[in-house]
Structure formats: structure tokens, C-alpha cells
Design a protein around this motif. Structure first.
Motif, PDB file in Angstrom:
ATOM      1  N   LEU A 111      11.208   5.739  -4.064  1.00 30.21           N
ATOM      2  CA  LEU A 111      11.066   4.365  -3.389  1.00 30.21           C
ATOM      3  C   LEU A 111      12.344   3.873  -3.056  1.00 30.21           C
ATOM      4  O   LEU A 111      12.570   2.835  -2.577  1.00 30.21           O
ATOM      5  CB  LEU A 111      10.575   3.542  -4.344  1.00 30.21           C
ATOM      6  CG  LEU A 111       9.010   3.692  -4.629  1.00 30.21           C
ATOM      7  CD1 LEU A 111       8.563   2.592  -5.602  1.00 30.21           C
ATOM      8  CD2 LEU A 111       8.038   3.584  -3.110  1.00 30.21           C
ATOM      9  N   GLY A 112      13.685   4.677  -3.301  1.00 30.76           N
ATOM     10  CA  GLY A 112      15.027   4.283  -3.011  1.00 30.76           C
ATOM     11  C   GLY A 112      15.329   3.066  -4.042  1.00 30.76           C
ATOM     12  O   GLY A 112      16.052   2.254  -3.420  1.00 30.76           O
ATOM     13  N   ILE A 113      14.921   3.091  -5.201  1.00 38.62           N
ATOM     14  CA  ILE A 113      15.303   1.990  -6.161  1.00 38.62           C
ATOM     15  C   ILE A 113      15.951   2.152  -7.202  1.00 38.62           C
ATOM     16  O   ILE A 113      16.214   3.379  -7.409  1.00 38.62           O
ATOM     17  CB  ILE A 113      14.068   1.278  -6.388  1.00 38.62           C
ATOM     18  CG1 ILE A 113      13.093   1.849  -7.536  1.00 38.62           C
ATOM     19  CG2 ILE A 113      13.407   0.636  -5.187  1.00 38.62           C
ATOM     20  CD1 ILE A 113      11.912   1.340  -8.024  1.00 38.62           C
ATOM     21  N   THR A 145      12.585   8.080 -13.011  1.00 39.95           N
ATOM     22  CA  THR A 145      13.443   8.669 -12.368  1.00 39.95           C
ATOM     23  C   THR A 145      12.923   9.115 -10.897  1.00 39.95           C
ATOM     24  O   THR A 145      13.368   8.838  -9.948  1.00 39.95           O
ATOM     25  CB  THR A 145      13.825   9.967 -13.003  1.00 39.95           C
ATOM     26  OG1 THR A 145      14.666   9.381 -14.158  1.00 39.95           O
ATOM     27  CG2 THR A 145      14.787  10.635 -11.967  1.00 39.95           C
ATOM     28  N   GLU A 146      11.470   9.387 -11.031  1.00 35.14           N
ATOM     29  CA  GLU A 146      10.906   9.925  -9.680  1.00 35.14           C
ATOM     30  C   GLU A 146      10.709   8.659  -8.848  1.00 35.14           C
ATOM     31  O   GLU A 146      10.637   8.654  -7.563  1.00 35.14           O
ATOM     32  CB  GLU A 146       9.571  10.658  -9.883  1.00 35.14           C
ATOM     33  CG  GLU A 146       8.990  11.285  -8.669  1.00 35.14           C
ATOM     34  CD  GLU A 146       9.791  12.389  -8.035  1.00 35.14           C
ATOM     35  OE1 GLU A 146       9.636  12.591  -7.022  1.00 35.14           O
ATOM     36  OE2 GLU A 146      10.831  12.955  -8.740  1.00 35.14           O
ATOM     37  N   LEU A 147      10.164   7.682  -9.494  1.00 35.51           N
ATOM     38  CA  LEU A 147       9.821   6.553  -8.869  1.00 35.51           C
ATOM     39  C   LEU A 147      11.042   5.871  -7.913  1.00 35.51           C
ATOM     40  O   LEU A 147      11.127   5.436  -6.857  1.00 35.51           O
ATOM     41  CB  LEU A 147       9.479   5.275  -9.849  1.00 35.51           C
ATOM     42  CG  LEU A 147       7.861   5.131 -10.149  1.00 35.51           C
ATOM     43  CD1 LEU A 147       7.680   4.299 -10.998  1.00 35.51           C
ATOM     44  CD2 LEU A 147       7.116   5.098  -8.877  1.00 35.51           C
ATOM     45  N   GLU A 148      12.460   5.986  -8.765  1.00 31.73           N
ATOM     46  CA  GLU A 148      13.717   5.621  -8.129  1.00 31.73           C
ATOM     47  C   GLU A 148      14.157   6.423  -6.810  1.00 31.73           C
ATOM     48  O   GLU A 148      14.299   5.998  -5.994  1.00 31.73           O
ATOM     49  CB  GLU A 148      14.650   5.855  -8.999  1.00 31.73           C
ATOM     50  CG  GLU A 148      14.821   4.784 -10.304  1.00 31.73           C
ATOM     51  CD  GLU A 148      16.006   4.987 -11.186  1.00 31.73           C
ATOM     52  OE1 GLU A 148      16.518   4.127 -11.438  1.00 31.73           O
ATOM     53  OE2 GLU A 148      16.283   6.299 -11.534  1.00 31.73           O
ATOM     54  N   GLU A 195       0.826  -1.189  -0.105  1.00 27.13           N
ATOM     55  CA  GLU A 195      -0.246   0.049  -0.049  1.00 27.13           C
ATOM     56  C   GLU A 195       0.926   1.231  -0.096  1.00 27.13           C
ATOM     57  O   GLU A 195       0.515   2.161  -0.725  1.00 27.13           O
ATOM     58  CB  GLU A 195      -1.109  -0.118   1.301  1.00 27.13           C
ATOM     59  CG  GLU A 195      -2.129   1.298   1.240  1.00 27.13           C
ATOM     60  CD  GLU A 195      -2.962   1.015   2.410  1.00 27.13           C
ATOM     61  OE1 GLU A 195      -3.573   1.959   2.533  1.00 27.13           O
ATOM     62  OE2 GLU A 195      -3.022   0.243   3.065  1.00 27.13           O
ATOM     63  N   VAL A 196       1.983   1.196   0.777  1.00 27.25           N
ATOM     64  CA  VAL A 196       2.944   2.568   0.667  1.00 27.25           C
ATOM     65  C   VAL A 196       3.385   2.721  -0.641  1.00 27.25           C
ATOM     66  O   VAL A 196       3.602   3.835  -1.127  1.00 27.25           O
ATOM     67  CB  VAL A 196       3.954   2.290   1.784  1.00 27.25           C
ATOM     68  CG1 VAL A 196       5.081   3.207   1.434  1.00 27.25           C
ATOM     69  CG2 VAL A 196       3.438   2.355   3.270  1.00 27.25           C
ATOM     70  N   VAL A 197       3.758   1.407  -1.532  1.00 31.57           N
ATOM     71  CA  VAL A 197       4.396   1.578  -2.655  1.00 31.57           C
ATOM     72  C   VAL A 197       3.262   2.070  -3.608  1.00 31.57           C
ATOM     73  O   VAL A 197       3.521   3.133  -4.542  1.00 31.57           O
ATOM     74  CB  VAL A 197       4.883   0.263  -3.152  1.00 31.57           C
ATOM     75  CG1 VAL A 197       5.353   0.264  -4.480  1.00 31.57           C
ATOM     76  CG2 VAL A 197       6.085   0.043  -2.383  1.00 31.57           C
TER      77      VAL A 197
END
Length: 90
Positions: free
Chosen positions: A60-62, A54-57, A7-9
Motif C-alpha cells: 500500500l506504500g504506507i 511489513t507486507e501491508l506497508e 475496495e482496493v485497500v
């Protein structure tokens, strides 16, 4: 995967779609797993994909490698959430 963490993701993915694509919070909140994305959202064109990933990275620190992305990754909201969850919750 732990449902709370998924849910956080999912919420992070919603935030990225809202912020990067300029989609209203109400519209993004209505997305479900079957909501089509790439090819259906005029805001999500090939130029926007790089910014979205890029924003997802960042959020989420991925790390997303070019090989990680295929036609199905951005096909639906559910596919994008599964992809991000797989990366973030390993």
C-alpha cells in the motif's frame, strides 16, 4: 473515503492475509468486517504480525509506526481494513 479506493485497500488486505499467512483464497474471500483475526486465526500469531504489517506497508506504500498498532487493529478483518484505509487514503 471513496468506496472504490477502499475496495482496493480491502483487496490488498485480503491478498496479504492470503500470501503472508498461507490462508486459502476461498477462506479469505469469505471474511467480512466482523471476522475475528488475532487470537482466532491460528496462522496469525505474534510472529506473523510483523510480516503482515511489513507486507501491508509494501503493497500500500504506507508507513506503519509501532505506536499505530494496538489491540484493536488486528481484532477483526474490518478493523484491519479501516486501519489500512486510514493510512493509505489520507
Amino acid at each position: 473515503m471513496v468506496p472504490e479506493r477502499v475496495e482496493v485497500v480491502e483487496n490488498a488486505v485480503r491478498g496479504v492475509l492470503r500470501d503472508v499467512l498461507g490462508i486459502s483464497a476461498e477462506r479469505v474471500a469469505a471474511f467480512d468486517a466482523t471476522t475475528p483475526l488475532f487470537g482466532s486465526l491460528p496462522e496469525l500469531d505474534s510472529m506473523a504480525v510483523a510480516g503482515l504489517l511489513t507486507e501491508l506497508e509494501d503493497r500500500l506504500g504506507i508507513l506503519i509506526e509501532d505506536d499505530d498498532i494496538d489491540g484493536e487493529t488486528l481484532e477483526t478483518f474490518g478493523a484491519l481494513v479501516r486501519f489500512a484505509s486510514d493510512k493509505a487514503l489520507r
